[in-house]
Design a protein around this motif. Structure first.
Motif, PDB file in Angstrom:
ATOM      1  N   ALA A 110       7.427 -17.174 104.752  1.00 18.30           N
ATOM      2  CA  ALA A 110       8.657 -17.555 104.046  1.00 18.30           C
ATOM      3  C   ALA A 110       9.457 -16.331 103.623  1.00 18.30           C
ATOM      4  O   ALA A 110      10.672 -16.252 103.842  1.00 18.30           O
TER       5      ALA A 110
ATOM      6  N   LEU B 112       9.818 -22.245 109.963  1.00 16.26           N
ATOM      7  CA  LEU B 112       8.549 -22.264 109.229  1.00 16.26           C
ATOM      8  C   LEU B 112       7.823 -23.602 109.369  1.00 16.26           C
ATOM      9  O   LEU B 112       6.709 -23.758 108.871  1.00 16.26           O
TER      10      LEU B 112
ATOM     11  N   HIS C 211      10.868 -20.046  96.555  1.00 12.05           N
ATOM     12  CA  HIS C 211      12.218 -20.414  96.985  1.00 12.05           C
ATOM     13  C   HIS C 211      12.154 -21.457  98.102  1.00 12.05           C
ATOM     14  O   HIS C 211      12.880 -22.456  98.079  1.00 12.05           O
ATOM     15  N   ALA C 212      11.303 -21.221  99.086  1.00  9.33           N
ATOM     16  CA  ALA C 212      11.210 -22.169 100.201  1.00  9.33           C
ATOM     17  C   ALA C 212      10.714 -23.527  99.711  1.00  9.33           C
ATOM     18  O   ALA C 212      11.251 -24.580 100.085  1.00  9.33           O
TER      19      ALA C 212
ATOM     20  N   ALA D 109      11.027 -24.883  96.849  1.00 11.33           N
ATOM     21  CA  ALA D 109      12.043 -25.578  96.059  1.00 11.33           C
ATOM     22  C   ALA D 109      13.047 -26.312  96.943  1.00 11.33           C
ATOM     23  O   ALA D 109      13.686 -27.266  96.502  1.00 11.33           O
ATOM     24  N   LEU D 110      13.168 -25.868  98.200  1.00 14.45           N
ATOM     25  CA  LEU D 110      14.169 -26.446  99.097  1.00 14.45           C
ATOM     26  C   LEU D 110      13.660 -27.664  99.871  1.00 14.45           C
ATOM     27  O   LEU D 110      14.449 -28.381 100.482  1.00 14.45           O
ATOM     28  N   VAL D 111      12.362 -27.883  99.870  1.00 11.71           N
ATOM     29  CA  VAL D 111      11.845 -29.005 100.671  1.00 11.71           C
ATOM     30  C   VAL D 111      11.124 -30.064  99.834  1.00 11.71           C
ATOM     31  O   VAL D 111      10.485 -30.964 100.394  1.00 11.71           O
ATOM     32  N   GLY D 112      11.213 -29.968  98.532  1.00 16.18           N
ATOM     33  CA  GLY D 112      10.566 -30.984  97.708  1.00 16.18           C
ATOM     34  C   GLY D 112      11.120 -30.964  96.308  1.00 16.18           C
ATOM     35  O   GLY D 112      12.051 -30.225  95.998  1.00 16.18           O
ATOM     36  N   ARG D 113      10.540 -31.796  95.474  1.00 19.20           N
ATOM     37  CA  ARG D 113      11.038 -31.945  94.110  1.00 19.20           C
ATOM     38  C   ARG D 113      10.280 -31.053  93.127  1.00 19.20           C
ATOM     39  O   ARG D 113      10.782 -30.699  92.063  1.00 19.20           O
TER      40      ARG D 113
ATOM     41  N   SER E 273       9.666 -32.965 102.055  1.00 18.47           N
ATOM     42  CA  SER E 273       8.444 -33.702 101.719  1.00 18.47           C
ATOM     43  C   SER E 273       8.748 -35.195 101.606  1.00 18.47           C
ATOM     44  O   SER E 273       9.672 -35.600 100.898  1.00 18.47           O
TER      45      SER E 273
ATOM     46  N   GLY F  19      17.525 -23.406  88.825  1.00 16.60           N
ATOM     47  CA  GLY F  19      16.859 -22.308  88.116  1.00 16.60           C
ATOM     48  C   GLY F  19      17.445 -20.955  88.468  1.00 16.60           C
ATOM     49  O   GLY F  19      16.751 -19.942  88.439  1.00 16.60           O
TER      50      GLY F  19
ATOM     51  N   ASP G  58       5.120 -32.587  95.197  1.00 13.10           N
ATOM     52  CA  ASP G  58       5.204 -33.052  96.590  1.00 13.10           C
ATOM     53  C   ASP G  58       5.153 -31.921  97.612  1.00 13.10           C
ATOM     54  O   ASP G  58       5.369 -32.160  98.815  1.00 13.10           O
ATOM     55  N   VAL G  59       4.856 -30.732  97.171  1.00 14.96           N
ATOM     56  CA  VAL G  59       4.735 -29.570  98.056  1.00 14.96           C
ATOM     57  C   VAL G  59       3.601 -28.697  97.519  1.00 14.96           C
ATOM     58  O   VAL G  59       3.388 -28.640  96.305  1.00 14.96           O
TER      59      VAL G  59
ATOM     60  N   ARG H  67      18.390 -35.894 101.538  1.00 12.06           N
ATOM     61  CA  ARG H  67      16.975 -35.541 101.735  1.00 12.06           C
ATOM     62  C   ARG H  67      16.117 -36.777 101.995  1.00 12.06           C
ATOM     63  O   ARG H  67      15.106 -36.702 102.683  1.00 12.06           O
TER      64      ARG H  67
ATOM     65  N   LEU I 145      13.191 -15.023 104.773  1.00 11.75           N
ATOM     66  CA  LEU I 145      14.247 -14.811 103.768  1.00 11.75           C
ATOM     67  C   LEU I 145      14.839 -13.424 103.910  1.00 11.75           C
ATOM     68  O   LEU I 145      16.071 -13.246 103.874  1.00 11.75           O
TER      69      LEU I 145
ATOM     70  N   PRO J  89       4.551 -30.598 102.925  1.00 10.90           N
ATOM     71  CA  PRO J  89       4.794 -29.208 103.275  1.00 10.90           C
ATOM     72  C   PRO J  89       3.830 -28.286 102.517  1.00 10.90           C
ATOM     73  O   PRO J  89       3.619 -28.477 101.312  1.00 10.90           O
ATOM     74  N   VAL J  90       3.259 -27.325 103.237  1.00  9.29           N
ATOM     75  CA  VAL J  90       2.415 -26.309 102.610  1.00  9.29           C
ATOM     76  C   VAL J  90       3.032 -24.964 102.954  1.00  9.29           C
ATOM     77  O   VAL J  90       3.224 -24.647 104.134  1.00  9.29           O
ATOM     78  N   VAL J  91       3.366 -24.203 101.934  1.00  8.32           N
ATOM     79  CA  VAL J  91       4.170 -22.997 102.140  1.00  8.32           C
ATOM     80  C   VAL J  91       3.320 -21.740 102.046  1.00  8.32           C
ATOM     81  O   VAL J  91       2.626 -21.519 101.048  1.00  8.32           O
TER      82      VAL J  91
ATOM     83  N   TYR K 217      11.425 -38.242  97.941  1.00  6.37           N
ATOM     84  CA  TYR K 217      12.308 -38.119  99.100  1.00  6.37           C
ATOM     85  C   TYR K 217      11.827 -38.924 100.305  1.00  6.37           C
ATOM     86  O   TYR K 217      12.307 -38.711 101.427  1.00  6.37           O
TER      87      TYR K 217
ATOM     88  N   GLY L   8      12.791 -19.339  88.206  1.00  4.71           N
ATOM     89  CA  GLY L   8      13.399 -20.641  87.949  1.00  4.71           C
ATOM     90  C   GLY L   8      12.898 -21.714  88.904  1.00  4.71           C
ATOM     91  O   GLY L   8      13.615 -22.665  89.213  1.00  4.71           O
TER      92      GLY L   8
END
Lengths: 230, 230, 230, 230, 230, 230
Positions: free
Chosen positions: F200, A211, F102-103, F105-109, A216, A132, F170-171, A86, F204, F193-195, A221, F132
Motif C-alpha cells: 500500500a 493491490l 490510508h488504503a 480507510a478507502l475500502v471500508g467503514r 468491503s 480525519g 469490515d477491513v 460503495r 501511495l 479486504p486485508v491490507v 457497504y 485520523g
C-alpha cells in the motif's frame, strides 16, 4: 484495469477537462473513461445541487458495474453519493475531496482548502472531519464553478498564499474539480504542493485495484437490499 | 402554525402511522399534515435507498414552501436530505434522528440506539457524531423496516435491556420511524425513557416556530443558486 | 402541565423578566411560574457565584417536587446545579445554555455566543463542549448582568455582527438570562436567528413533558442516597 | 510553606485519614493541616451531595486565604468547587481526581478508575475528559464511601485486576478519598502503580508552590466580583 | 532519592544551566545530577536532531539504571525518546514539555507556548495533543536554541503578551530547556504564571518517587525484549 | 521513477520479502530497490527498538538523496523516523502503517489491526490517531516479528475473524512488515479486504511522485538546520 471517472454534474465540457487531468496520470496498463451524469444540475454549489446530482451519478455506477468497471472516481469536491456508490460498486470508489485530502496529508503537516463559493465551505470541513484529515482552513475564492478558467489562477494563488500564512499550513488543496488543470501552475507559484483531487483520486483508485483491494462487502457497504422503487 | 412531516419513503401506510404519532403531541394551535415521497424506495435501509429518497423529499419541501408551511420533519432515521431541505425551507427543518438524539440528551446521561438492520448502524453513529450527541452504542434488531409491527416490541425491549447494561446508558432511542408507536410500551417495560424521533422532532419544530427561529439564511443554508437542471 | 422556571440568583426583578419571556411562548395547556432563589448572589458572574447559587436553586427544585411540578428550567446561562437538579426532579430539567445551544444547533451550521463579562467565557465554552454544540466562538460585551438594559442592545448587536464574520457562524446565542427580552430585536437587526435560552429551554421542557420523557432514574440521575447533612 | 487539605464532607474521621495520607508524603519544609467542611453532607455520593458540599468547602478556602495558606487540596474525587476555589485562592488548588489523573498519566499508558458507587462513574469520566487524562474505564466496587475499610481491599483488588484486563490499562486510580490508605497494599497485590489522589494532589500543590506557580489571575480565575449575597 | 536530568543535546554549557534550574527546586532529601548526551546534535531544532539525540539519551538512562537512579527528566521540549526511556527505566521518567504542560494545566485555564524556531511548533502541538493539555497556541520567537541568552527575555515577553491576548490564554509555557532561567523574570513582567519545564518536570519526578509510583511494567513499558543489535 | 523501500531493522531476509511484496505492485516505469539499516535491532518490537532503528534508517534516506531517489517507504509498522525522514527527503516518504491505514480507510467503514506482540498495540493506536484513521481495534497474535512465517496465517485469520465481530469492523490491516506476504491468503479466507502496508505504501509513494507531489518544504519539513553532531 478499467477505471471510470464520473462527473456528477451535467456539464460535458467540465467532464472533458476532468478526463484529461485523470488520463495524464494513469499507468500504461490502465484504461480510463469519463462519464457525465445524465440528470441533475449543471454545476454543484449547494447541498441541494449535490442531492440532485446523486441519482444520475448512481446510474453511472450501476452502468459501470454492468460493464465490468474496476474502480470509480466521483469528480465533485463534495464527494456526493460516496457511501451509496460503495454499496453499488464491487471495486473501490474514491471521491476527489477524499483523494485530495489523503494525498495532502502525506506530503505536509496540514493543508488549506481553496474552494469556490463561501457556502460550500461547510461541506469541505465536514468531509475533512470525516476523513480525519489535517485540514487547517477552508477559503472561498468566490468564483462560481462554471466561471473557473485560467484567469482564476491569480485569485487562487493569492488566496492560497494568504491561507498558508493564516492557517500555518504547508499544502494547498484545490476544492473543485473545475480547478484540476490549475494545480501545477499554482504549485509553481506558491512553492508548496498543490493537490488536485481528480488526479489524486484517480491514482488512489488505480493503486487500490492493483493491490486487489475492493470495497468491503462485509456489512455497511454490502449490495443494497432489493426493493420496489417508485 | 402549519407543520408538515415528510416520509421520504413511498409507503403510504407508514406515513399514516407517522402522522398519527406526530399528531398525538402537537399543540392545539398547530396544524399538521404528512406527505409521502412520490418517488424513491418503499423503505430506506441503505445509503442507496437514502440517496434515492432525497429528490422526492425535496419536492415535498418545495411544495410546502409554495403552500406556506412553517416547519418540517424528515421522518426517516437517516435524516436524508437534511442540509438540502434547510436550503429550500425558510422555516426550521428537523430530522427524526436529530430530534430523538436532542431529546434523549436532555433526559439522561447517555443513550443507546435500537435500529433495524445491522447495515444502518454506521449512519446512526455518523449522525450522533454530527449532532454531538451522547450516543453510547447502536444495536440492530434485524427486522426490516416494513416488517416492524407490534410483534417487534419483544425483540426491541430485549435488545434495549441488553444495551442499557452493555453500554452503561440510561435512555433508549428508537432508530426507525416505523417504531414510532412502540415508544410508550417499550418505556413502560424497560423503566427508562424511550425516545421516538417522530414525536420528538415534531415538538422541536413546533418549538422553533413558536420561538420565531427559522433556518439561518446567512451563508450555508441560503437558498440554492438558481441554475439549469437536466 | 405545570412548569417552573427557577432564577438561581436572588434578584426578583430579573425573575420577573425571565418569567415574562417564558410565559410568552408556552402552550395554552401549560401553567408556568417562576421562582427566585432565597439564598445566594444577586447575580452570577463567576464560578464562585455559581457555586453559591446552587443550594438555593436546589431548594426550589425540592419544593417543586413537593408541589408536583412537571418540569424545570434553570434560568442562568452557566446552567448551575443541572446534574444535581436532575437527581432531585422526576420530570425533565433543562438549563438555559443547554436550551439555547440545542435550539441554535437546529437552525444553523454554527453559532456564536454573546455573553456578559469576559471571565464567563470559559464556562460557556465548557458547556458547549459538554452538550456537543457547534459553538464557534464566545464573545463578551463587558456589561455586568444587572446593568443589562435595552441600552445594551446596540453593543450586543455590534458584537454579534463581528462574531458572525470572525467565527463564520450563522446564529447568535445570547449568553445571559438578563438578555432574554432582547432576542427578537437583535435578530431583526442582525438578520440571523438570535436565540434566548429562557424561551428555548421552556419550550424544550414543555416538549419533553408532552412526550412523556422524564429524567432517567436508571443510574446516575437516580434520587440521591439519603444521608445526614450539617 | 503552608498547605491545607480540605475534606468537603462533614465526617471528621475521614479527614483524619486524609490528613495522615497527605502528611506522609510532604517535604520537611512543608506545614500541612486538614480542614473539615462545617456544612454539607456526611459523604459525597451524588451530584446533589457534591453541590451541597461546595459552600462549606469555599468557606474553608476563604478562611485559608485570611490565614495565608499557600496552596490547597480538595479531598473528594469529584473535585467539587474546583473552579470557584481557584477564584478565591491566590495559591494553587488541586483536586484529588485531578492530582491522581495527572500522576497516573505520567507512569503508564492508560489507567482505570476504581470508584465507590455506580452512580459516581459519570462524574469521573467527565473529569477525565476535562483533564485530558488517558482514562480507559471507570468501575464501581459498590461500597458506600463511609463503609470503606481495610476489608474493602479485596474487592478493590479484584475489580482492579479485572479492569486492567478489560480496559487494557496499566495503572489503577483509586476513585475516593476514603481509599487513600489502601493504595500501597493494592499496588503490591496488583503489580501495577495504584494512585491515591490525596497524596498525589498534595505533592502537586507542594511542587507548584515550590515552583512559584500560583493560580493565574489574568481572567477567568481572577477574584470574583464583590456583590450582595443573601 | 537520586534523580537525573538528561540533556539530550551535546552542549555541556546548556546542561549546566539546566542542572542549576533543577537543583534550585528539589527537596533537601533529593540528590540530583545532570548528564549530557555523548552523541548527537549540539542542539535540537528539527525532527532529525531529535531522532539523532535519542540513542545518546537512552545510553544515559541505561547507565542510570546500572547506578540505581530513581527517576529521570528528559530536558528537551520535544520530549525525545520518552516512551523508550520508560521501557528502560524502572522509576518514573518525565519530559520537560510534559512536565510544563501538566503544571500549566493546574494553574490556569489554558496556556500558550513560546518556543524557539517556527519549525518546532508542530512538535509542541503534537505533544499537547498527546498529553491532553489545554494548549491554546504555540508561538516562535525565532531565536535558535544556542543563541538564547538573557537578551532573549524581551522578545519572549513581547511574544508572551501577544499570545495571552490572541489565544485568550492565562499561562505561558516556555518551549525550550534553554529558556529555563528566564521563567521568573518573564512571569514578573507578564503578570501571569510562566512555566519552565525543567523545574516542573524535576518536581513531578521527585513527587512520583516520593509517592512510590514507578513506570508501570504491566505491558507497553515492560523492559524491551533482548535481541541482537548491529 | 526511482523508489526505495527501507527496512529499518537489520534482518536482510526480511528486507527480501518486503522488496518482493513492493516489487509485485509497482508500475512498469518504476525502478524499486530495498535497503536494510546498517545499524540497529534485528527486529522492532518496542519503543526502544524503534528509537535505535532510526539513525540507520535516516542514513539510508540520506544516501538515497545523494543517489536521486524520488520517494521512500519506511517498512516497519511503527513508522519510525517518519518526520525526520521527511525533513531529509525532497520526495515523498510514507510509512507502512500510514499507507495501510490510508488504503484501509478507502475500502471500508472501519478497520481492525492484527499486530505481533501485545506491547506494540499502543504505538498502532497512536498512529491511527495521528493519521485520523478509522481504527476500531488493535489485536496481538503474540508471535514475535522474526517468527512470522506461513504458519502464522491460521492465527492471524482466527484473530482477524474475531476482530471483525468484536470491533464491528469490515477491513483488516496487517500490523507488521513481516506479514506482507500473507495479505492475499488472509483476505481469501476472511472474505474482507486485508491490507499489507508495504504494498500500500509503495503505491501511495508511486502515486505521489506521479502527481508531482513532494514533501512540502514550507516550514516543519524544511531541511534540518546544519549543525555539529557528536
Amino acid at each position: 484495469m478499467h477505471l471510470r471517472v464520473v462527473n456528477p454534474n451535467t456539464t460535458a465540457a467540465m467532464t472533458a477537462t476532468i478526463e484529461e487531468c485523470a488520463r495524464a496520470v494513469i499507468g500504461p496498463g490502465t484504461r480510463l473513461d469519463a462519464a457525465t451524469s445524465a440528470t441533475g444540475p449543471a454545476s454543484i454549489e449547494s447541498h441541494y445541487d449535490e442531492a440532485l446530482s446523486v441519482p444520475g451519478l448512481l446510474a453511472e455506477i450501476a452502468r459501470g458495474e454492468r460493464e465490468g468497471v474496476d474502480g470509480y472516481v466521483i469528480a465533485c469536491f463534495g464527494d456526493p453519493g460516496l457511501d451509496a456508490a460503495r454499496e453499488l460498486a464491487s471495486g473501490p470508489v474514491v471521491g476527489i475531496a477524499e483523494g485530495a485530502m489523503h494525498a495532502a496529508a502525506l506530503v505536509g503537516r496540514g493543508f488549506s482548502v481553496v474552494t469556490t463559493l463561501d457556502r460550500t465551505k461547510g461541506r469541505a470541513r465536514e468531509l475533512a472531519e470525516r476523513y480525519g484529515a489535517p485540514c487547517r482552513g477552508v477559503h472561498a475564492c468566490d468564483i462560481p464553478v462554471l466561471d473557473l478558467d485560467p484567469g482564476a489562477l491569480d485569485r487562487i494563488v493569492a488566496l492560497g498564499r494568504e491561507a498558508l500564512a493564516r492557517d500555518e499550513s504547508d499544502v494547498i488543496v484545490l476544492g473543485c474539480a473545475g480547478m484540476a488543470d490549475l494545480a501545477a501552475k499554482a504549485s509553481a507559484r506558491l512553492g508548496v504542493p498543490v493537490v488536485d483531487g481528480v488526479a489524486a483520486a484517480t491514482l488512489l483508485v488505480q493503486s487500490l485495484v492493483t493491490l486487489g483491494l475492493r470495497t468491503s462487502k462485509h456489512s455497511e457497504y454490502a449490495p443494497p437490499p432489493a426493493k420496489a422503487y417508485k
